[in-house]
Write a protein that holds these residues in place. Structure first.
Motif, PDB file in Angstrom:
ATOM      1  N   UNK A   1       0.785  -1.226   0.000  1.00 45.98           N
ATOM      2  CA  UNK A   1       0.000   0.000   0.000  1.00 45.98           C
ATOM      3  C   UNK A   1       0.811   1.267   0.000  1.00 45.98           C
ATOM      4  N   UNK A   2       2.141   1.165  -0.163  1.00 48.18           N
ATOM      5  CA  UNK A   2       2.993   2.347  -0.149  1.00 48.18           C
ATOM      6  C   UNK A   2       2.844   3.155  -1.428  1.00 48.18           C
ATOM      7  N   UNK A   3       3.024   4.480  -1.305  1.00 48.86           N
ATOM      8  CA  UNK A   3       3.179   5.351  -2.459  1.00 48.86           C
ATOM      9  C   UNK A   3       4.665   5.383  -2.798  1.00 48.86           C
ATOM     10  N   UNK A   4       4.980   5.465  -4.090  1.00 50.31           N
ATOM     11  CA  UNK A   4       6.363   5.266  -4.514  1.00 50.31           C
ATOM     12  C   UNK A   4       6.891   6.421  -5.338  1.00 50.31           C
ATOM     13  N   UNK A   5       8.031   6.954  -4.915  1.00 45.91           N
ATOM     14  CA  UNK A   5       8.809   7.910  -5.697  1.00 45.91           C
ATOM     15  C   UNK A   5       9.992   7.147  -6.268  1.00 45.91           C
TER      16      UNK A   5
ATOM     17  N   UNK B   1       9.181  15.571  -4.898  1.00 43.93           N
ATOM     18  CA  UNK B   1       8.520  14.386  -4.348  1.00 43.93           C
ATOM     19  C   UNK B   1       7.650  14.780  -3.157  1.00 43.93           C
ATOM     20  N   UNK B   2       8.203  15.598  -2.291  1.00 49.09           N
ATOM     21  CA  UNK B   2       7.433  16.036  -1.121  1.00 49.09           C
ATOM     22  C   UNK B   2       6.189  16.822  -1.545  1.00 49.09           C
ATOM     23  N   UNK B   3       6.335  17.681  -2.548  1.00 50.62           N
ATOM     24  CA  UNK B   3       5.186  18.457  -3.016  1.00 50.62           C
ATOM     25  C   UNK B   3       4.135  17.547  -3.643  1.00 50.62           C
ATOM     26  N   UNK B   4       4.575  16.524  -4.359  1.00 51.79           N
ATOM     27  CA  UNK B   4       3.637  15.642  -5.061  1.00 51.79           C
ATOM     28  C   UNK B   4       2.885  14.728  -4.099  1.00 51.79           C
ATOM     29  N   UNK B   5       3.602  14.107  -3.170  1.00 52.88           N
ATOM     30  CA  UNK B   5       3.001  13.122  -2.273  1.00 52.88           C
ATOM     31  C   UNK B   5       2.678  13.676  -0.885  1.00 52.88           C
ATOM     32  N   UNK B   6       3.148  14.879  -0.586  1.00 51.84           N
ATOM     33  CA  UNK B   6       2.883  15.464   0.723  1.00 51.84           C
ATOM     34  C   UNK B   6       3.960  15.209   1.747  1.00 51.84           C
ATOM     35  N   UNK B   7       4.950  14.414   1.415  1.00 56.11           N
ATOM     36  CA  UNK B   7       6.035  14.119   2.343  1.00 56.11           C
ATOM     37  C   UNK B   7       6.794  12.885   1.896  1.00 56.11           C
ATOM     38  N   UNK B   8       7.857  12.567   2.615  1.00 55.62           N
ATOM     39  CA  UNK B   8       8.644  11.353   2.374  1.00 55.62           C
ATOM     40  C   UNK B   8       8.808  10.645   3.709  1.00 55.62           C
ATOM     41  N   UNK B   9       8.329   9.404   3.798  1.00 53.10           N
ATOM     42  CA  UNK B   9       8.420   8.638   5.039  1.00 53.10           C
ATOM     43  C   UNK B   9       9.653   7.748   5.093  1.00 53.10           C
ATOM     44  N   UNK B  10      10.033   7.195   3.937  1.00 55.55           N
ATOM     45  CA  UNK B  10      11.171   6.272   3.861  1.00 55.55           C
ATOM     46  C   UNK B  10      11.967   6.604   2.608  1.00 55.55           C
ATOM     47  N   UNK B  11      13.284   6.637   2.716  1.00 54.75           N
ATOM     48  CA  UNK B  11      14.158   6.791   1.550  1.00 54.75           C
ATOM     49  C   UNK B  11      15.104   5.601   1.493  1.00 54.75           C
ATOM     50  N   UNK B  12      15.128   4.943   0.341  1.00 57.81           N
ATOM     51  CA  UNK B  12      15.996   3.784   0.126  1.00 57.81           C
ATOM     52  C   UNK B  12      17.064   4.165  -0.891  1.00 57.81           C
ATOM     53  N   UNK B  13      18.321   4.209  -0.466  1.00 62.72           N
ATOM     54  CA  UNK B  13      19.441   4.499  -1.363  1.00 62.72           C
ATOM     55  C   UNK B  13      19.896   3.183  -1.978  1.00 62.72           C
TER      56      UNK B  13
ATOM     57  N   UNK C   1      12.478  13.290   5.465  1.00 62.12           N
ATOM     58  CA  UNK C   1      12.167  12.118   6.280  1.00 62.12           C
ATOM     59  C   UNK C   1      12.066  12.505   7.751  1.00 62.12           C
ATOM     60  N   UNK C   2      12.905  13.429   8.190  1.00 65.47           N
ATOM     61  CA  UNK C   2      12.845  13.878   9.575  1.00 65.47           C
ATOM     62  C   UNK C   2      11.504  14.538   9.883  1.00 65.47           C
TER      63      UNK C   2
END
Length: 284
Positions: A33-37, A79-91, A132-133
């Motif tokens: 159910x995650x949204x993906x950037x 990404x933040x503007x499109x989805x409203x935020x970033x909860x997890x970032x995977x490098x 993410x913070x």
């Protein structure tokens, strides 16, 4: 921290998203159910991937180069503007690089591996960290078991992945006051189309004895499933398969045993001879 992440309706950003691991991980996270950037160099592949995952409301691609910090910072803001935020970032963007000795490796080959595998992780996490913070989320870097067990002929790769593990240890302490958790993932060798050439090179096969024992390959599905669980549990450190979970805590002892039993002088000499003519291969 003990705070688990319910990934439903959470935004997860992935660099190297169009690669073998990145695309499989994106699919598994979307099933949660995650949204993906989705960030990668290949804009066309990202567009097709985003469409297959459900379209721009739930998955959107951004062409991005992990060697460009300023551009990554702009992408993170988008990404933040499109989805409203970033909860997890995977490098997750990375390269295998040349299977060669240090003396056969050119400066350009060395610099490329370090710049993408280490510098790219640093840039991605640095650019993502403020966003993410704001969500007290989780940062993840895809490293490798080779961060702790160092074979010959992969000096740049081993050095970069070991440095990523150290970087995550540092970031975990630095970002804890902000409520951000940080994890590193250390899979054993797994096959994707982009690294098949490197793994099947004569030097690699001679070195790891057809990928048995400590270098037995693992299935991509197993890596993906464990990475998803590690994100949900905000794990600080994950090895795949789990049989290697003690490796990071006993890396020096493991390295000594592997050098003695797996990398016998005759095996290393043969691999070195073959490695002097091996070309670089990309991986993700």
């Amino acid at each position: 921290m003990g705070r688990q992440l319910d990934l439903s309706a959470r935004t997860v950003l992935i660099t190297g998203a169009a690669g073998g691991l990145g695309s499989a991980l994106a699919q598994a996270l979307r099933e949660r159910g995650a949204y993906l950037a989705l960030l990668d160099l290949d804009a066309d592949a990202l567009a097709a991937q985003a469409d297959a995952l459900g379209g721009a409301d739930v998955a959107r691609g951004w062409a991005a180069d992990v060697t460009d910090l300023a551009y990554l910072e702009r992408v993170m803001a988008e990404v933040r503007a499109h989805f409203g935020g970033i909860d997890v970032a995977v490098a997750g963007a990375g390269v295998l690089g040349p299977v060669k000795t240090m003396t056969a490796t050119s400066a350009a080959e060395w610099d490329r591996v370090i710049d993408i595998n280490l510098g790219g992780v640093w840039r991605a996490l640095r650019a993502a960290a403020p966003h993410v913070a704001a969500r007290q989320g989780h940062l993840v870097a895809l490293s490798s078991l080779i961060a702790y067990v160092h074979p010959p002929l992969l000096g740049g790769y081993a050095a970069s992945k070991a440095a990523v593990a150290a970087l995550c240890d540092v970031l975990r302490l630095e970002l804890r006051p902000a409520g951000v958790t940080v994890g590193s993932v250390h899979p054993a060798i797994f096959r994707t189309p982009l690294i098949a050439g490197g793994l099947d090179s004569p030097a690699a096969v001679a070195l790891v004895r057809d990928f048995t024992g400590v270098f037995r390959t693992v299935e991509l599905d197993a890596v993906v499933a464990d990475v998803v669980r590690a994100i949900e549990h905000r794990s600080a450190r994950l090895t795949v398969p789990r049989a290697h979970r003690a490796t990071p805590f006993a890396a020096g002892a493991v390295q000594a045993v592997v050098e003695r039993l797996a990398f016998r002088p005759r095996t290393v000499r043969r691999a070195i001879a073959l490695g002097s003519i091996t070309t670089a291969t990309e991986s993700r």
